[in-house]
Design an enzyme around this catalytic site. Structure first.
Site, PDB file in Angstrom:
ATOM      1  N   GLY A 144       0.985  -1.058  -0.161  1.00 55.08           N
ATOM      2  CA  GLY A 144       0.089   0.148   0.206  1.00 55.08           C
ATOM      3  C   GLY A 144       0.889   1.557   0.003  1.00 55.08           C
ATOM      4  O   GLY A 144       1.981   1.248   0.483  1.00 55.08           O
ATOM      5  N   GLN A 191       3.067   9.767   1.312  1.00 57.88           N
ATOM      6  CA  GLN A 191       4.406   9.142   1.119  1.00 57.88           C
ATOM      7  C   GLN A 191       5.139   9.448   0.031  1.00 57.88           C
ATOM      8  O   GLN A 191       6.562   9.159   0.060  1.00 57.88           O
ATOM      9  CB  GLN A 191       4.006   7.608   1.228  1.00 57.88           C
ATOM     10  CG  GLN A 191       3.491   7.258   2.616  1.00 57.88           C
ATOM     11  CD  GLN A 191       3.386   5.684   2.610  1.00 57.88           C
ATOM     12  OE1 GLN A 191       2.503   5.230   1.957  1.00 57.88           O
ATOM     13  NE2 GLN A 191       4.448   4.962   3.336  1.00 57.88           N
ATOM     14  N   CYS A 208       5.927  -0.235   7.387  1.00 58.91           N
ATOM     15  CA  CYS A 208       5.612   0.901   6.542  1.00 58.91           C
ATOM     16  C   CYS A 208       6.919   1.304   5.421  1.00 58.91           C
ATOM     17  O   CYS A 208       7.947   1.229   5.986  1.00 58.91           O
ATOM     18  CB  CYS A 208       5.326   2.170   7.358  1.00 58.91           C
ATOM     19  SG  CYS A 208       4.813   3.517   6.562  1.00 58.91           S
ATOM     20  N   LEU A 209       6.388   1.526   4.188  1.00 60.66           N
ATOM     21  CA  LEU A 209       7.587   2.032   3.251  1.00 60.66           C
ATOM     22  C   LEU A 209       8.349   3.168   3.843  1.00 60.66           C
ATOM     23  O   LEU A 209       9.381   3.191   3.441  1.00 60.66           O
ATOM     24  CB  LEU A 209       7.148   2.121   1.991  1.00 60.66           C
ATOM     25  CG  LEU A 209       6.451   0.886   1.318  1.00 60.66           C
ATOM     26  CD1 LEU A 209       5.607   1.297   0.019  1.00 60.66           C
ATOM     27  CD2 LEU A 209       7.584  -0.091   0.917  1.00 60.66           C
ATOM     28  N   HIS A 252      -4.336   1.258   7.488  1.00 64.50           N
ATOM     29  CA  HIS A 252      -2.934   1.777   7.432  1.00 64.50           C
ATOM     30  C   HIS A 252      -2.904   3.058   6.516  1.00 64.50           C
ATOM     31  O   HIS A 252      -2.390   4.154   6.914  1.00 64.50           O
ATOM     32  CB  HIS A 252      -1.893   0.787   7.003  1.00 64.50           C
ATOM     33  CG  HIS A 252      -0.543   1.174   6.914  1.00 64.50           C
ATOM     34  ND1 HIS A 252       0.556   0.753   7.934  1.00 64.50           N
ATOM     35  CD2 HIS A 252       0.063   2.221   6.204  1.00 64.50           C
ATOM     36  CE1 HIS A 252       1.588   1.129   7.676  1.00 64.50           C
ATOM     37  NE2 HIS A 252       1.361   2.126   6.542  1.00 64.50           N
ATOM     38  N   GLU A 253      -3.378   2.798   5.244  1.00 67.18           N
ATOM     39  CA  GLU A 253      -3.059   3.829   4.208  1.00 67.18           C
ATOM     40  C   GLU A 253      -4.162   5.049   4.502  1.00 67.18           C
ATOM     41  O   GLU A 253      -3.706   6.274   4.212  1.00 67.18           O
ATOM     42  CB  GLU A 253      -3.380   3.422   2.981  1.00 67.18           C
ATOM     43  CG  GLU A 253      -2.459   2.214   2.376  1.00 67.18           C
ATOM     44  CD  GLU A 253      -0.889   2.537   2.896  1.00 67.18           C
ATOM     45  OE1 GLU A 253      -0.527   3.697   2.533  1.00 67.18           O
ATOM     46  OE2 GLU A 253      -0.269   1.613   2.822  1.00 67.18           O
ATOM     47  N   HIS A 309      -2.560   7.356   6.932  1.00 69.63           N
ATOM     48  CA  HIS A 309      -1.456   8.115   6.429  1.00 69.63           C
ATOM     49  C   HIS A 309      -2.096   9.513   5.766  1.00 69.63           C
ATOM     50  O   HIS A 309      -1.539  10.622   6.162  1.00 69.63           O
ATOM     51  CB  HIS A 309      -0.766   7.527   5.236  1.00 69.63           C
ATOM     52  CG  HIS A 309       0.516   6.783   5.693  1.00 69.63           C
ATOM     53  ND1 HIS A 309       1.349   7.219   6.243  1.00 69.63           N
ATOM     54  CD2 HIS A 309       0.515   5.412   5.148  1.00 69.63           C
ATOM     55  CE1 HIS A 309       2.472   6.224   6.466  1.00 69.63           C
ATOM     56  NE2 HIS A 309       1.904   5.019   5.637  1.00 69.63           N
TER      57      HIS A 309
HETATM   58 ZN   LIG Z   1       2.839   3.264   5.614  1.00 69.76          ZN
END
Ligand SMILES: [Zn+2]
Length: 160
Positions: free
Chosen positions: A46, A51, A90-91, A132-133, A136
């Site tokens: 995701g 991000q 998380c990226l 999660h997204e 963000h």
């Molecule tokens: Zn993330």
């Protein structure tokens, strides 16, 4: 299509609330394509627009067992229930994972990549990724949900 750099915590853009998309033009199509491309390149599941440094309410998801990406523009979780402990990463926080509680299922609405209004019932990993997204987009990081500090763990491969 381009691969965009993914910003990492503590970049302040990760703590900003993203704004609803109101311009549905070619630049949006390009941005969504670039986000999907960036997600595939990162091998994540995701990605939220924050991000890549864009404060617009767009998320893209790619489940490991699905062969197409899911796009949500202006996504909203309208219902959720249950509680389960999951492992999450998380990226934008490379090298770590953590144990957080997520809903058993969620109902989400939003626009897809064809700008059609979509309703989605999701459980499992897809529900987790949606939470999660969308977090963000509201400036929330997954580690905000840790019950205790020790629930954030450095990945073994990167331990010294
Ligand atoms: Zn993330």
């Amino acid at each position: 299509m381009s691969i965009l750099p993914i910003i990492e915590y503590p970049d302040r853009l990760l703590r900003k609330k993203a704004k609803p998309v109101t311009n549905f033009d070619k630049s949006l199509t390009k941005l969504v394509e670039d986000m999907v491309n960036t997600l595939h390149d990162s091998q994540g599941i995701g990605l939220a627009a924050n991000q890549i440094g864009v404060l617009l309410r767009i998320i893209v998801l790619q489940m490991p067992d699905e062969n197409y990406p899911r796009v949500f523009i202006n996504p909203e979780i309208i219902d959720r229930d249950g509680n389960r402990k999951v492992v999450e990463g998380c990226l934008s926080v490379p090298g770590y994972h953590g144990y957080v509680f997520r809903s058993l299922w969620v109902k989400a609405v939003g626009l897809n990549n064809k700008l059609e209004y979509t309703k989605l019932y999701a459980d499992g990993l897809l529900a987790q990724a949606l939470e999660h997204e969308t977090d963000h987009l509201n400036g929330i990081m997954y580690f905000d949900h840790l019950k205790k500090h020790e629930d954030l763990i450095k990945n073994p491969s990167e331990q010294e």
